[in-house]
Each structure stands twice: as structure tokens, then as C-alpha cells.
Motif scaffolding. Structure first.
Motif, PDB file in Angstrom:
ATOM      1  N   THR A   3       0.855  -1.174   0.000  1.00 57.76           N
ATOM      2  CA  THR A   3       0.000   0.000   0.000  1.00 57.76           C
ATOM      3  C   THR A   3       0.891   1.223   0.000  1.00 57.76           C
ATOM      4  O   THR A   3       1.756   1.367   0.838  1.00 57.76           O
ATOM      5  N   ALA A   4       0.692   2.049  -0.920  1.00 55.41           N
ATOM      6  CA  ALA A   4       1.546   3.200  -1.036  1.00 55.41           C
ATOM      7  C   ALA A   4       0.735   4.312  -1.640  1.00 55.41           C
ATOM      8  O   ALA A   4       0.030   4.116  -2.607  1.00 55.41           O
ATOM      9  N   SER A   5       0.799   5.443  -1.037  1.00 57.15           N
ATOM     10  CA  SER A   5      -0.007   6.528  -1.572  1.00 57.15           C
ATOM     11  C   SER A   5       0.580   7.872  -1.186  1.00 57.15           C
ATOM     12  O   SER A   5       1.372   7.989  -0.262  1.00 57.15           O
ATOM     13  N   VAL A   6       0.152   8.832  -1.954  1.00 58.52           N
ATOM     14  CA  VAL A   6       0.574  10.195  -1.658  1.00 58.52           C
ATOM     15  C   VAL A   6      -0.320  10.724  -0.545  1.00 58.52           C
ATOM     16  O   VAL A   6      -1.529  10.535  -0.571  1.00 58.52           O
ATOM     17  N   ILE A   7       0.288  11.314   0.436  1.00 57.74           N
ATOM     18  CA  ILE A   7      -0.500  11.847   1.544  1.00 57.74           C
ATOM     19  C   ILE A   7      -0.877  13.284   1.235  1.00 57.74           C
ATOM     20  O   ILE A   7      -0.020  14.097   0.906  1.00 57.74           O
ATOM     21  N   LYS A   8      -2.148  13.539   1.312  1.00 54.70           N
ATOM     22  CA  LYS A   8      -2.570  14.932   1.114  1.00 54.70           C
ATOM     23  C   LYS A   8      -2.634  15.582   2.489  1.00 54.70           C
ATOM     24  O   LYS A   8      -3.443  15.209   3.319  1.00 54.70           O
ATOM     25  N   CYS A   9      -1.760  16.471   2.727  1.00 53.94           N
ATOM     26  CA  CYS A   9      -1.772  17.092   4.060  1.00 53.94           C
ATOM     27  C   CYS A   9      -1.072  18.434   3.991  1.00 53.94           C
ATOM     28  O   CYS A   9      -0.896  19.006   2.921  1.00 53.94           O
ATOM     29  N   ALA A  10      -0.658  18.890   5.125  1.00 51.21           N
ATOM     30  CA  ALA A  10      -0.079  20.225   5.206  1.00 51.21           C
ATOM     31  C   ALA A  10       1.274  20.334   4.508  1.00 51.21           C
ATOM     32  O   ALA A  10       1.882  21.384   4.482  1.00 51.21           O
ATOM     33  N   ALA A 130      -4.781  17.196  -6.617  1.00 53.96           N
ATOM     34  CA  ALA A 130      -6.185  16.800  -6.795  1.00 53.96           C
ATOM     35  C   ALA A 130      -6.447  15.368  -6.346  1.00 53.96           C
ATOM     36  O   ALA A 130      -7.580  14.905  -6.347  1.00 53.96           O
ATOM     37  N   GLY A 131      -5.367  14.663  -5.984  1.00 61.15           N
ATOM     38  CA  GLY A 131      -5.562  13.290  -5.522  1.00 61.15           C
ATOM     39  C   GLY A 131      -5.687  12.287  -6.652  1.00 61.15           C
ATOM     40  O   GLY A 131      -6.052  11.131  -6.433  1.00 61.15           O
TER      41      GLY A 131
END
Ligand SMILES: [Zn+2]
Length: 327
Positions: A3-10, A130-131
Motif C-alpha cells: 500500500t503506497a499513496s501520496v499523503i494529502k496534508c499540510a 487533486a488526488g
């Protein structure tokens, strides 16, 4: 895999001085905060993945060093123009509120990557924000792969344990021991196209482990079967056909009996109606119905039928004889 994903955060907030200093270790000239775009991502974790493999938390620590400075590419295509971002910081983060399937504290390898803000990268930056671009996978190699049940080194020769199966309540999987190299990380649009050999886990996932045939055919992925596995499947289907034939015959027998016994127990009921009524019934309901009418016939007519006990097993010739007589 992992599982690998871009984290949308600060992390999309202005780049810190500390981050800029880390980034500038990899750049030829000093980049300014305005020139770089920073995002974070989870590269992998210590949970059992879809391929029934997992890293250890020690392995994640090792990978956190190996991935420093590694470029991110697209679909594992290492062409120069594909190399748009680079990891400049990593950290193994623990989530104390969560435990893995094997009961260990959940931890993941988090990475921070940077890209240069330029026209060429504008679309990608927008897609990350934009995810849309969020699935990533990692390419790495490990020293050994162990069976979680017996500890056997899988590359030295497989043991008898089958991944995905439970042994004493524990899910059998492969443990990836001691990562030795990290090649790259990649945004993947279609994970199935990851090139085998570079990307861990893709090649074995398309072949079906022995002993786990039906479970592997769950329709979630393309699989490759050996000749032996095809033969086993054919044999299995053949034996099921035989059982189905026997089941059909038994149902037919019970339906006839239901009609015959209804005529005795409920003489006012039209036999055609009974036929229509029992024909859609499954075995369990049909058995109950026949039991019921046999019981009623016994009580109202004082018949000494043996049907109740006999319908549990295969029809005997005596029952057929009786059945003919009753009609
Ligand atoms: Zn084993």
C-alpha cells in the motif's frame, strides 16, 4: 504491491528551511522555497499485502535509508524524462492505535519528495494536489523471503505451506527479510503493468500456488495455470458433475413421493397443484414437506409407512415399490 499513496496534508504548505536544506543536498544549485514543490507519500508498511507478503519493521528502517535520494518515475519506466521527483527525507512512522494482522504495532515508511515547479511539472503537481496521482509502488530487493509458518527460505526451495491459508489460526504469508537495495518508486496508473523482476511481488502473483487453486481463482486478477492444475480442475468439475446428477435423481424421487403422499394425506388437493408447488423447492424444504405429509398420512390413515426414515438416505427399491403402489 505495498500500500503506497501520496499523503494529502499540510505538506503542500510552504517548504520549511529544514526541508530546503535537505533538498539542496541533492540539487546542483541552491533552490529557493518558491522553486520547489514538496509532497509526502507512504512507500510501504509492515502489513501483509495483497500478495501475502510483508516487510518487518526492521526492514522498513533499512528501506528508509535505501530510499533517500531515489527518484520517482511513472509506471516503472526509468527513462530520464520520467524522473520528475526525488525523495529527500524518510521516516518510519508508527501508528499506536493500529495493529497489523499478526498483532504488531502498525508502522509505515513515509517519505518526502520534491519536484521543481516548472511548466513541464505543472500538470503532475495539479494531479497530485487533486488526488488523481496517488498510487505508487516501490521496487526493491531483499536478502531472503521466509515462510511465516516454518521460517523456510523460499528461494532455497518452497516448503509445503500455502500462502493465504491458515495454519493454527495464523495466516501463512512471506516475510521479506533485510532489504538490500531500493531501485525506485513509481506512480502507477495500471499496477498490473509493473515490470516483473524489478518490482517485487508481481511475477509470483500471476502464478497460482499449489494446493490453493480454487481460492486463487476468485476473479480478482489474471492467473496462469500449469497443465497439472488444469487437469486437477477438470477432475474436480467431473466429480461435481457426478454429484449433481445423483442430486437431480434424488430430487426427482422426492418430488414424486411428495405428490403420492399428498394424495393420501390431503386427498382433496389436486395432484397437479402439488407438483407445481414442490417443483421449485430445494432439497431441505422438499424433505420437510415429504416428512410432513408422511406424518399426516400416518396419523389420519394409520398407515405403517417407513418413508420418514428412508428419505434421509438413497431411495431403496422397497420405497419405489411402495411408491408405485401408492400412486
Ligand atoms: Zn513453510
Amino acid at each position: 504491491m505495498k500500500t503506497a499513496s501520496v499523503i494529502k496534508c499540510a505538506d503542500q504548505s510552504p517548504v520549511t528551511q529544514e526541508q530546503l536544506a535537505q533538498i539542496n543536498r541533492y540539487s546542483r544549485r541552491e533552490l529557493t522555497a518558491q522553486e520547489v514543490y514538496v509532497f509526502s507519500l507512504i512507500l510501504c508498511d509492515n502489513e501483509i499485502d495483497r500478495d501475502y507478503e510483508r516487510f518487518t519493521s526492521h526492514g522498513l528502517q533499512k528501506l528508509s535509508q535505501l530510499f533517500l535520494g531515489k527518484t520517482g518515475i511513472f509506471d516503472h519506466n526509468p527513462k530520464g524524462e520520467n524522473q520528475m521527483s526525488r525523495i529527500f527525507a524518510t521516516q518510519v512512522v508508527e501508528d499506536t492505535s493500529r495493529v497489523t494482522q499478526i498483532g504488531e504495532p502498525y508502522c509505515a515508511l513515509k517519505a518526502w519528495a520534491y519536484m521543481v515547479r516548472c511548466e513541464k511539472n505543472a500538470d503532475l503537481i495539479l494531479e497530485i494536489d487533486a488526488g488523481i496521482k496517488k498510487e505508487v509502488s516501490v521496487g526493491c530487493s531483499v536478502e531472503r523471503t521466509e515462510c511465516s509458518v516454518c521460517g523456510a527460505d523460499i528461494r532455497a526451495g518452497a516448503c509445503s505451506h500455502v500462502v493465504g491459508k491458515e495454519y493454527d489460526g495464523m495466516l501463512c504469508h512471506r516475510i521479506l527479510i533485510n532489504p538490500t537495495d531500493a531501485y525506485e518508486w513509481s506512480f502507477v496508473a495500471v499496477p498490473a503493468q509493473m515490470s516483473a523482476g524489478v518490482v517485487k511481488g508481481r511475477l509470483p502473483s500471476s502464478s497460482v500456488p499449489e494446493g490453493d487453486l480454487l481460492k486463487a481463482l476468485d476473479g480478482s486478477r489474471d492467473v496462469t495455470l500449469t497443465k497439472g492444475q488444469v487437469q486437477r480442475l477438470k477432475d474436480h468439475i467431473h466429480s461435481l458433475e457426478g454429484l449433481a446428477q445423483a442430486g437431480e435423481e434424488h430430487l426427482l424421487y422426492l418430488r414424486k413421493k411428495a405428490v403420492a403422499m399428498s394424495a393420501l394425506a390431503l386427498p382433496g388437493l389436486d395432484s397437479k397443484l402439488v407438483e407445481e408447488m414442490v417443483s421449485p423447492m430445494d432439497l431441505a424444504h422438499l424433505k420437510k414437506y415429504v416428512d410432513g405429509v408422511c406424518h399426516t398420512a400416518n396419523q389420519t390413515l394409520g398407515l405403517q409407512t417407513q418413508f420418514s426414515s428412508e428419505i434421509q438416505g438413497a431411495p431403496s427399491q422397497a420405497v419405489y415399490d411402495n411408491h408405485e403402489f401408492l400412486i
